[in-house]
Design a protein around this motif. Structure first.
Motif, PDB file in Angstrom:
ATOM      1  N   SER A  47      30.224  56.513  43.948  1.00  0.00           N
ATOM      2  CA  SER A  47      31.400  57.404  44.005  1.00  0.00           C
ATOM      3  C   SER A  47      31.482  58.374  42.833  1.00  0.00           C
ATOM      4  N   ALA A  48      30.367  58.657  42.191  1.00  0.00           N
ATOM      5  CA  ALA A  48      30.362  59.526  41.001  1.00  0.00           C
ATOM      6  C   ALA A  48      31.009  60.879  41.261  1.00  0.00           C
ATOM      7  N   PHE A  49      30.751  61.454  42.435  1.00  0.00           N
ATOM      8  CA  PHE A  49      31.311  62.766  42.773  1.00  0.00           C
ATOM      9  C   PHE A  49      32.090  62.714  44.091  1.00  0.00           C
ATOM     10  N   ASP A  50      32.549  61.549  44.439  1.00  0.00           N
ATOM     11  CA  ASP A  50      33.332  61.365  45.659  1.00  0.00           C
ATOM     12  C   ASP A  50      34.668  62.104  45.519  1.00  0.00           C
ATOM     13  N   TYR A  51      35.147  62.650  46.594  1.00  0.00           N
ATOM     14  CA  TYR A  51      36.398  63.413  46.645  1.00  0.00           C
ATOM     15  C   TYR A  51      36.358  64.663  45.764  1.00  0.00           C
ATOM     16  N   CYS A  52      35.194  65.279  45.705  1.00  0.00           N
ATOM     17  CA  CYS A  52      35.026  66.594  45.082  1.00  0.00           C
ATOM     18  C   CYS A  52      34.742  67.573  46.210  1.00  0.00           C
ATOM     19  N   ASP A  53      34.911  68.852  45.949  1.00  0.00           N
ATOM     20  CA  ASP A  53      34.687  69.868  46.984  1.00  0.00           C
ATOM     21  C   ASP A  53      33.381  70.608  46.714  1.00  0.00           C
ATOM     22  N   LEU A  54      32.318  69.857  46.477  1.00  0.00           N
ATOM     23  CA  LEU A  54      31.034  70.439  46.102  1.00  0.00           C
ATOM     24  C   LEU A  54      30.438  71.276  47.226  1.00  0.00           C
ATOM     25  N   LYS A  55      30.008  72.468  46.853  1.00  0.00           N
ATOM     26  CA  LYS A  55      29.359  73.382  47.807  1.00  0.00           C
ATOM     27  C   LYS A  55      27.851  73.415  47.585  1.00  0.00           C
ATOM     28  N   ASN A  56      27.441  73.224  46.334  1.00  0.00           N
ATOM     29  CA  ASN A  56      26.031  73.327  45.994  1.00  0.00           C
ATOM     30  C   ASN A  56      25.687  72.264  44.957  1.00  0.00           C
ATOM     31  N   VAL A  57      24.715  71.419  45.293  1.00  0.00           N
ATOM     32  CA  VAL A  57      24.274  70.365  44.388  1.00  0.00           C
ATOM     33  C   VAL A  57      22.753  70.369  44.362  1.00  0.00           C
ATOM     34  N   GLU A  58      22.198  70.339  43.167  1.00  0.00           N
ATOM     35  CA  GLU A  58      20.753  70.210  43.011  1.00  0.00           C
ATOM     36  C   GLU A  58      20.479  68.872  42.353  1.00  0.00           C
ATOM     37  N   ILE A  59      19.768  68.000  43.049  1.00  0.00           N
ATOM     38  CA  ILE A  59      19.420  66.690  42.515  1.00  0.00           C
ATOM     39  C   ILE A  59      17.966  66.756  42.049  1.00  0.00           C
ATOM     40  N   PRO A  60      17.724  66.501  40.759  1.00  0.00           N
ATOM     41  CA  PRO A  60      16.345  66.587  40.261  1.00  0.00           C
ATOM     42  C   PRO A  60      15.484  65.416  40.733  1.00  0.00           C
ATOM     43  N   GLU A  61      14.196  65.586  40.677  1.00  0.00           N
ATOM     44  CA  GLU A  61      13.248  64.556  41.122  1.00  0.00           C
ATOM     45  C   GLU A  61      13.278  63.314  40.244  1.00  0.00           C
ATOM     46  N   THR A  62      13.884  63.394  39.073  1.00  0.00           N
ATOM     47  CA  THR A  62      13.953  62.245  38.162  1.00  0.00           C
ATOM     48  C   THR A  62      14.931  61.182  38.654  1.00  0.00           C
ATOM     49  N   VAL A  63      15.838  61.538  39.562  1.00  0.00           N
ATOM     50  CA  VAL A  63      16.831  60.592  40.071  1.00  0.00           C
ATOM     51  C   VAL A  63      16.150  59.570  40.969  1.00  0.00           C
ATOM     52  N   THR A  64      16.334  58.277  40.602  1.00  0.00           N
ATOM     53  CA  THR A  64      15.745  57.194  41.387  1.00  0.00           C
ATOM     54  C   THR A  64      16.808  56.322  42.044  1.00  0.00           C
ATOM     55  N   ASP A  65      18.056  56.449  41.593  1.00  0.00           N
ATOM     56  CA  ASP A  65      19.111  55.586  42.120  1.00  0.00           C
ATOM     57  C   ASP A  65      20.388  56.404  42.327  1.00  0.00           C
ATOM     58  N   ILE A  66      20.807  56.492  43.587  1.00  0.00           N
ATOM     59  CA  ILE A  66      22.058  57.150  43.924  1.00  0.00           C
ATOM     60  C   ILE A  66      22.968  56.079  44.522  1.00  0.00           C
ATOM     61  N   GLY A  67      24.101  55.853  43.867  1.00  0.00           N
ATOM     62  CA  GLY A  67      25.013  54.787  44.278  1.00  0.00           C
ATOM     63  C   GLY A  67      25.752  55.093  45.571  1.00  0.00           C
ATOM     64  N   TYR A  68      26.392  54.068  46.088  1.00  0.00           N
ATOM     65  CA  TYR A  68      27.172  54.139  47.326  1.00  0.00           C
ATOM     66  C   TYR A  68      28.215  55.248  47.232  1.00  0.00           C
ATOM     67  N   SER A  69      28.274  56.088  48.240  1.00  0.00           N
ATOM     68  CA  SER A  69      29.285  57.145  48.350  1.00  0.00           C
ATOM     69  C   SER A  69      29.337  58.057  47.138  1.00  0.00           C
TER      70      SER A  69
END
Length: 186
Positions: free
Chosen positions: A162-184
């Motif tokens: 839920s790091a960015f849950d309930y945000c109104d994000l239009k553009n997100v760039e996730i780098p290749e270094t990310v190995t773990d994205i949590g629930y929601s």
């Protein structure tokens, strides 16, 4: 708890002779609007400025290495924060519920943004996570309803639940270094 509940305190200048301020030192100083922090402090302790509802802006000096948990929790009038170039860790709920916060400058020294660090900062529109950050904690930016732009640094390997849950994000760039994205996370 030196100045806790001092309701008439509006301006505070902490001289360089002060090396440490304990937790809760300025808790509920409801009229505190202006703070100049000592260049000798190394850490802003837990709940130091918690519920300083009139505080409008803060500049955290380069001497600070860590912002403790709930350090600026519920500072509802806080609009801008400039964090010094030595801060490595932004503690749990450090700026939680600072719903007027529009701008935050995170330096390249920050390694970890702990859980709930900026949760409920309703006025925050953009955030750039610097390349030095390796972890974004659970609910770190949860409920930042106006947050539309996010750039995540190249060293982040974990984005908490839920790091960015309930945000109104239009553009997100996730780098290749990310190995773990949590629930929601988004």
């Amino acid at each position: 708890k030196a100045f806790k509940y001092w309701k008439s305190l509006s301006t505070l200048e902490i001289p360089d002779s002060v090396k440490k301020i304990g937790p809760d030192a300025f808790l509920f100083c409801l009229s505190l609007e202006n703070i100049k922090i000592s260049n000798s402090l190394r850490k802003i302790e837990s709940r130091t400025f918690d519920y300083c509802e009139s505080l409008k802006s803060i500049e955290i000096p380069d001497s600070i290495k860590e912002i403790g948990k709930n350090a600026f929790y519920n500072c509802r009038s806080l609009k801008s924060v400039k964090i010094g170039e030595s801060v490595k860790k932004i503690g749990r709920s450090a700026f939680d519920s600072c719903d007027s916060l529009k701008t935050i400058q995170l330096p390249n020294s920050v390694i970890e943004i702990e859980d709930h660090a900026f949760r409920g900062c309703d006025s925050l529109k953009t955030i750039q996570i610097p390349n030095s950050v390796t972890r974004i904690g659970d609910c770190a930016f949860w409920g930042c309803e106006k947050l539309t732009e996010l750039k995540i640094g190249e060293s982040v390997n974990e984005i908490g639940a839920s790091a960015f849950d309930y945000c109104d994000l239009k553009n997100v760039e996730i780098p290749e270094t990310v190995t773990d994205i949590g629930y929601s996370a988004f």
